[in-house]
Design a protein around this motif. Structure first.
Motif, PDB file in Angstrom:
ATOM      1  N   PHE A  53      43.350  15.028  48.204  1.00 40.41           N
ATOM      2  CA  PHE A  53      44.435  15.500  49.056  1.00 40.41           C
ATOM      3  C   PHE A  53      45.533  16.175  48.244  1.00 40.41           C
ATOM      4  N   TYR A  54      45.743  15.691  47.040  1.00 42.73           N
ATOM      5  CA  TYR A  54      46.760  16.291  46.173  1.00 42.73           C
ATOM      6  C   TYR A  54      46.329  17.691  45.737  1.00 42.73           C
ATOM      7  N   TRP A  55      45.067  17.836  45.337  1.00 50.97           N
ATOM      8  CA  TRP A  55      44.581  19.111  44.824  1.00 50.97           C
ATOM      9  C   TRP A  55      44.198  20.090  45.915  1.00 50.97           C
ATOM     10  N   LEU A  56      44.061  19.632  47.142  1.00 50.00           N
ATOM     11  CA  LEU A  56      43.671  20.490  48.249  1.00 50.00           C
ATOM     12  C   LEU A  56      44.652  21.638  48.458  1.00 50.00           C
ATOM     13  N   HIS A  57      45.927  21.379  48.250  1.00 49.58           N
ATOM     14  CA  HIS A  57      46.939  22.414  48.461  1.00 49.58           C
ATOM     15  C   HIS A  57      46.902  23.507  47.388  1.00 49.58           C
ATOM     16  N   PHE A  58      46.271  23.203  46.257  1.00 51.56           N
ATOM     17  CA  PHE A  58      46.156  24.230  45.229  1.00 51.56           C
ATOM     18  C   PHE A  58      45.169  25.326  45.622  1.00 51.56           C
ATOM     19  N   LEU A  59      44.285  25.040  46.556  1.00 49.03           N
ATOM     20  CA  LEU A  59      43.323  26.059  46.992  1.00 49.03           C
ATOM     21  C   LEU A  59      44.007  27.262  47.625  1.00 49.03           C
ATOM     22  N   TRP A  60      45.079  27.026  48.358  1.00 50.03           N
ATOM     23  CA  TRP A  60      45.778  28.151  48.971  1.00 50.03           C
ATOM     24  C   TRP A  60      47.009  28.567  48.162  1.00 50.03           C
ATOM     25  N   SER A  61      47.631  27.631  47.444  1.00 49.92           N
ATOM     26  CA  SER A  61      48.881  27.983  46.766  1.00 49.92           C
ATOM     27  C   SER A  61      48.661  28.716  45.441  1.00 49.92           C
ATOM     28  N   MET A  62      47.586  28.404  44.724  1.00 50.21           N
ATOM     29  CA  MET A  62      47.361  29.072  43.436  1.00 50.21           C
ATOM     30  C   MET A  62      47.097  30.572  43.575  1.00 50.21           C
ATOM     31  N   PRO A  63      46.229  31.019  44.482  1.00 51.73           N
ATOM     32  CA  PRO A  63      46.077  32.475  44.638  1.00 51.73           C
ATOM     33  C   PRO A  63      47.382  33.149  45.065  1.00 51.73           C
ATOM     34  N   LEU A  64      48.133  32.489  45.913  1.00 51.06           N
ATOM     35  CA  LEU A  64      49.424  33.041  46.341  1.00 51.06           C
ATOM     36  C   LEU A  64      50.380  33.160  45.154  1.00 51.06           C
ATOM     37  N   MET A  65      50.456  32.117  44.327  1.00 52.92           N
ATOM     38  CA  MET A  65      51.324  32.168  43.140  1.00 52.92           C
ATOM     39  C   MET A  65      50.867  33.242  42.163  1.00 52.92           C
ATOM     40  N   LEU A  66      49.553  33.400  42.026  1.00 51.17           N
ATOM     41  CA  LEU A  66      49.025  34.431  41.126  1.00 51.17           C
ATOM     42  C   LEU A  66      49.407  35.824  41.606  1.00 51.17           C
ATOM     43  N   ILE A  67      49.283  36.080  42.884  1.00 48.88           N
ATOM     44  CA  ILE A  67      49.639  37.394  43.438  1.00 48.88           C
ATOM     45  C   ILE A  67      51.132  37.665  43.291  1.00 48.88           C
ATOM     46  N   ILE A  68      51.944  36.683  43.610  1.00 51.49           N
ATOM     47  CA  ILE A  68      53.405  36.865  43.491  1.00 51.49           C
ATOM     48  C   ILE A  68      53.797  37.071  42.029  1.00 51.49           C
ATOM     49  N   GLY A  69      53.229  36.246  41.146  1.00 54.86           N
ATOM     50  CA  GLY A  69      53.560  36.376  39.725  1.00 54.86           C
ATOM     51  C   GLY A  69      53.134  37.711  39.145  1.00 54.86           C
ATOM     52  N   LEU A  70      51.928  38.160  39.484  1.00 58.69           N
ATOM     53  CA  LEU A  70      51.459  39.454  38.980  1.00 58.69           C
ATOM     54  C   LEU A  70      52.280  40.613  39.543  1.00 58.69           C
ATOM     55  N   SER A  71      52.668  40.510  40.798  1.00 61.10           N
ATOM     56  CA  SER A  71      53.473  41.600  41.362  1.00 61.10           C
ATOM     57  C   SER A  71      54.857  41.655  40.706  1.00 61.10           C
ATOM     58  N   LEU A  72      55.454  40.511  40.433  1.00 62.25           N
ATOM     59  CA  LEU A  72      56.750  40.501  39.735  1.00 62.25           C
ATOM     60  C   LEU A  72      56.613  41.035  38.318  1.00 62.25           C
ATOM     61  N   LEU A  73      55.542  40.660  37.633  1.00 65.25           N
ATOM     62  CA  LEU A  73      55.323  41.179  36.285  1.00 65.25           C
ATOM     63  C   LEU A  73      55.053  42.677  36.303  1.00 65.25           C
ATOM     64  N   TYR A  74      54.283  43.149  37.280  1.00 66.63           N
ATOM     65  CA  TYR A  74      53.982  44.569  37.366  1.00 66.63           C
ATOM     66  C   TYR A  74      55.257  45.382  37.582  1.00 66.63           C
ATOM     67  N   VAL A  75      56.159  44.863  38.390  1.00 66.72           N
ATOM     68  CA  VAL A  75      57.426  45.565  38.621  1.00 66.72           C
ATOM     69  C   VAL A  75      58.222  45.655  37.322  1.00 66.72           C
ATOM     70  N   ASN A  76      58.187  44.609  36.515  1.00 64.82           N
ATOM     71  CA  ASN A  76      59.004  44.569  35.300  1.00 64.82           C
ATOM     72  C   ASN A  76      58.352  45.221  34.082  1.00 64.82           C
ATOM     73  N   ILE A  77      57.045  45.034  33.889  1.00 68.97           N
ATOM     74  CA  ILE A  77      56.443  45.545  32.651  1.00 68.97           C
ATOM     75  C   ILE A  77      55.279  46.498  32.875  1.00 68.97           C
ATOM     76  N   GLY A  78      54.939  46.792  34.090  1.00 62.83           N
ATOM     77  CA  GLY A  78      53.894  47.785  34.368  1.00 62.83           C
ATOM     78  C   GLY A  78      52.489  47.232  34.222  1.00 62.83           C
ATOM     79  N   LEU A  79      51.574  48.077  33.737  1.00 62.13           N
ATOM     80  CA  LEU A  79      50.161  47.712  33.659  1.00 62.13           C
ATOM     81  C   LEU A  79      49.874  46.571  32.689  1.00 62.13           C
ATOM     82  N   ALA A  80      50.769  46.318  31.759  1.00 62.01           N
ATOM     83  CA  ALA A  80      50.565  45.210  30.824  1.00 62.01           C
ATOM     84  C   ALA A  80      50.566  43.857  31.544  1.00 62.01           C
ATOM     85  N   ALA A  81      51.019  43.831  32.771  1.00 66.75           N
ATOM     86  CA  ALA A  81      51.043  42.586  33.540  1.00 66.75           C
ATOM     87  C   ALA A  81      49.638  42.082  33.834  1.00 66.75           C
ATOM     88  N   PHE A  82      48.645  42.957  33.791  1.00 66.86           N
ATOM     89  CA  PHE A  82      47.288  42.551  34.115  1.00 66.86           C
ATOM     90  C   PHE A  82      46.497  42.056  32.907  1.00 66.86           C
TER      91      PHE A  82
END
Length: 127
Positions: A53-82
């Motif tokens: 039950f604790y890890w179940l929420h990571f199934l939906w939250s981790m991809p969301l965090m990855l997308i948000i984090g990559l988009s913030l990095l892309y805005v700040n540093i460009g293609l190096a974010a990938f």
């Protein structure tokens, strides 16, 4: 109710159900499973169920965090974010081998626990 509390309640309920089931086992079934296997089911498997039950929420939250984090990095540093995605992809196979080894070791620990509990039960019955 938090995920941790829900997991603890499910762990307690699962342990109680396994405990009740052990009293309803026939003698032949109890011999087949043995006390070590039943002990593993009531302790290890119930604990894994608790953490589900604790890890179940990571199934939906981790991809969301990855997308948000990559988009913030892309805005700040460009293609190096990938570049972290490349590192993650390269480390996948190493991580897969390490996890497989840990699972094998865990299985060996459970089998050792089974043998130990069986031996101790035989010694206690001999007294």
């Amino acid at each position: 109710m938090s995920r941790r509390q829900l997991g603890l309640r499910c762990w307690g309920a699962t342990s109680c159900m396994v405990f009740d089931k052990t009293f309803r086992l026939s003698q032949s079934a109890a011999v087949i499973y043995g006390p070590g296997k039943i002990s593993n089911i009531s302790q290890v498997d119930s604990e894994r169920f608790q953490w589900a039950f604790y890890w179940l929420h990571f199934l939906w939250s981790m991809p969301l965090m990855l997308i948000i984090g990559l988009s913030l990095l892309y805005v700040n540093i460009g293609l190096a974010a990938f570049s972290p995605l490349l590192v993650m992809a390269l480390m996948y196979f190493t991580n897969k081998l390490v996890i497989k080894r840990f699972m094998d070791l865990d299985r060996q620990v459970c089998e050792g626990r089974d043998r130990r509990v069986k031996l101790l039960t035989e010694v206690m019955h001999a007294l």
